[in-house]
Design a protein around this motif. Structure first.
Motif, mmCIF file in Angstrom:
data_model
loop_
_atom_site.group_PDB
_atom_site.id
_atom_site.type_symbol
_atom_site.label_atom_id
_atom_site.label_comp_id
_atom_site.label_asym_id
_atom_site.label_seq_id
_atom_site.Cartn_x
_atom_site.Cartn_y
_atom_site.Cartn_z
ATOM 1 N N LEU A 100 6.290 -4.372 -4.887
ATOM 2 C CA LEU A 100 5.305 -3.536 -5.565
ATOM 3 C C LEU A 100 6.019 -2.480 -6.390
ATOM 4 C CD1 LEU A 100 2.767 -3.028 -2.631
ATOM 5 C CD2 LEU A 100 2.685 -4.728 -4.463
ATOM 6 N N ILE A 101 5.384 -2.030 -7.461
ATOM 7 C CA ILE A 101 5.971 -1.003 -8.338
ATOM 8 C C ILE A 101 5.593 0.368 -7.789
ATOM 9 C CG2 ILE A 101 6.025 -0.082 -10.688
ATOM 10 C CD1 ILE A 101 5.344 -2.918 -11.656
ATOM 11 N N GLY A 102 6.602 1.153 -7.450
ATOM 12 C CA GLY A 102 6.394 2.380 -6.693
ATOM 13 C C GLY A 102 5.583 3.459 -7.379
ATOM 14 N N ASP A 103 5.680 3.538 -8.716
ATOM 15 C CA ASP A 103 4.955 4.611 -9.416
ATOM 16 C C ASP A 103 3.609 4.128 -9.957
ATOM 17 O OD1 ASP A 103 5.903 2.978 -11.394
ATOM 18 O OD2 ASP A 103 6.861 4.567 -12.573
ATOM 19 N N MET A 104 3.135 2.990 -9.470
ATOM 20 C CA MET A 104 1.813 2.494 -9.828
ATOM 21 C C MET A 104 0.943 2.452 -8.577
ATOM 22 S SD MET A 104 2.798 -0.620 -12.458
ATOM 23 C CE MET A 104 1.111 -0.879 -12.997
ATOM 24 N N THR A 105 -0.344 2.743 -8.739
ATOM 25 C CA THR A 105 -1.261 2.696 -7.607
ATOM 26 C C THR A 105 -1.494 1.253 -7.161
ATOM 27 O OG1 THR A 105 -3.244 2.514 -8.982
ATOM 28 C CG2 THR A 105 -2.457 4.747 -8.469
ATOM 29 N N VAL A 106 -2.168 1.123 -6.017
ATOM 30 C CA VAL A 106 -2.553 -0.195 -5.527
ATOM 31 C C VAL A 106 -3.355 -0.933 -6.592
ATOM 32 C CG1 VAL A 106 -4.113 -1.349 -3.904
ATOM 33 C CG2 VAL A 106 -2.473 0.362 -3.079
ATOM 34 N N PHE A 107 -4.329 -0.263 -7.167
ATOM 35 C CA PHE A 107 -5.162 -0.878 -8.205
ATOM 36 C C PHE A 107 -4.302 -1.349 -9.371
ATOM 37 C CE2 PHE A 107 -7.714 -1.084 -11.976
ATOM 38 C CZ PHE A 107 -8.952 -1.525 -11.563
ATOM 39 N N PHE A 144 -0.429 4.992 -3.492
ATOM 40 C CA PHE A 144 0.826 4.423 -3.980
ATOM 41 C C PHE A 144 1.484 3.641 -2.839
ATOM 42 C CE2 PHE A 144 -0.034 7.920 -6.840
ATOM 43 C CZ PHE A 144 0.268 7.385 -8.075
ATOM 44 N N PRO A 145 2.351 2.674 -3.168
ATOM 45 C CA PRO A 145 2.967 1.854 -2.122
ATOM 46 C C PRO A 145 3.622 2.656 -0.999
ATOM 47 C CG PRO A 145 3.380 0.862 -4.253
ATOM 48 C CD PRO A 145 2.687 2.174 -4.518
ATOM 49 N N ALA A 146 4.278 3.778 -1.336
ATOM 50 C CA ALA A 146 4.957 4.575 -0.315
ATOM 51 C C ALA A 146 3.986 5.183 0.690
ATOM 52 C CB ALA A 146 5.785 5.681 -0.974
ATOM 53 N N GLN A 147 2.716 5.232 0.339
ATOM 54 C CA GLN A 147 1.693 5.786 1.234
ATOM 55 C C GLN A 147 1.077 4.725 2.140
ATOM 56 O OE1 GLN A 147 -0.536 7.420 -2.198
ATOM 57 N NE2 GLN A 147 -0.347 9.434 -1.207
ATOM 58 N N LEU A 148 1.571 3.503 2.066
ATOM 59 C CA LEU A 148 1.012 2.391 2.829
ATOM 60 C C LEU A 148 2.000 1.902 3.881
ATOM 61 C CD1 LEU A 148 -0.385 0.247 -0.137
ATOM 62 C CD2 LEU A 148 -1.592 2.029 1.145
ATOM 63 N N SER A 149 1.470 1.306 4.938
ATOM 64 C CA SER A 149 2.322 0.633 5.915
ATOM 65 C C SER A 149 2.844 -0.673 5.329
ATOM 66 C CB SER A 149 1.515 0.340 7.186
ATOM 67 O OG SER A 149 0.533 -0.657 6.923
ATOM 68 N N GLY A 150 3.797 -1.282 6.016
ATOM 69 C CA GLY A 150 4.332 -2.555 5.539
ATOM 70 C C GLY A 150 3.263 -3.631 5.455
ATOM 71 N N GLY A 151 2.407 -3.697 6.472
ATOM 72 C CA GLY A 151 1.343 -4.690 6.459
ATOM 73 C C GLY A 151 0.367 -4.474 5.320
ATOM 74 N N GLN A 152 0.053 -3.199 5.038
ATOM 75 C CA GLN A 152 -0.845 -2.888 3.925
ATOM 76 C C GLN A 152 -0.200 -3.246 2.592
ATOM 77 O OE1 GLN A 152 -1.463 1.260 4.914
ATOM 78 N NE2 GLN A 152 -3.519 0.838 5.708
#
Length: 226
Positions: A100-107, A144-152
């Motif tokens: 995932l791209i770290g500076d982009m949101t999930v959306f 953002f990806p850093a705010q998510l768990s690995g599973g998420q």
């Protein structure tokens, strides 16, 4: 597409690497057919050619010789642009490291393949929310990806792989960076997608997860074990 015709067909496929005169046969004389709706797992010891095969199937690498047909397109003679166009239309990816791209949101991460495909903005928004809801991540769309768990993060990666409605989803050790509980959740999600009609080809070293597939392929030294 005729259901009796393979989605993917490999004929005497080889991928050899030459380094200082030493030839490594990563894939050698491999014949394989994958049909629409199948769930195929590829297993084998480290270095047996699993990831090389997946890279070729995903048009990220090319064969040294042999034939590769994707939806009856003979792709080994495609140039880089033709391969990219076919890949963007037909192939979804899920990687071990999420990518995932770290500076982009999930959306924004999930939307990105649609942007490359020139899908209109309003249509992109609807499709992204549909797929995020399907993987139970719609409530995290602005994170953002850093705010998510690995599973998420892997759920988001699966959503990104599925966003273009690909003909086949290629998963390279999708549970490799996850604990057992999160790994089971991701496998449950792949099971669900396959039951809904998605064709899946997965590389895994975990025998438990390999057995979830409807067909298991074992590689040794770049060749299929019968």
């Amino acid at each position: 597409m005729n259901a009796k015709q393979p989605l993917i067909k490999l004929e005497s496929l080889c991928r050899h690497f030459n380094s200082n005169g030493l030839v490594t046969r990563a894939i050698h004389n491999l014949d394989l057919e994958i049909y629409p709706g199948e769930y195929v797992s590829i297993s084998g010891p480290s270095g047996c050619g699993k990831s090389t095969l997946l890279s070729i199937l995903g048009l990220l690498d090319g064969a040294t010789k042999g034939n590769y047909y994707l939806k009856q397109h003979k792709v080994e003679h495609f140039d880089l642009y033709q391969k990219a166009a076919l890949r963007n239309k037909e192939v979804g990816f899920v990687f071990q490291a999420f990518n995932l791209i770290g500076d982009m949101t999930v959306f924004e991460n999930v939307e990105l393949p649609l942007t490359y495909s020139n899908v209109k903005k309003n249509n992109r928004k609807q499709r992204v929310m549909e797929i995020l809801d399907q993987v139970n991540m719609a409530h995290r769309k602005d994170h953002f990806p850093a705010q998510l768990s690995g599973g998420q993060q892997q759920r988001v990666a699966v959503a990104r792989g599925m966003i273009i409605n690909p003909s086949i989803l290629l998963a390279d050790e999708p549970t490799g960076n996850l604990d057992s509980a999160n790994g089971e959740e991701i496998m449950d999600l792949l099971d669900q997608l396959n039951q809904q009609g998605t064709t899946i080809c997965m590389v895994t070293h975990d025998a438990r997860f390999a057995q979830r597939a409807t067909r298991t392929i074992k590689l040794l030294d770049g060749q299929l074990l019968q």
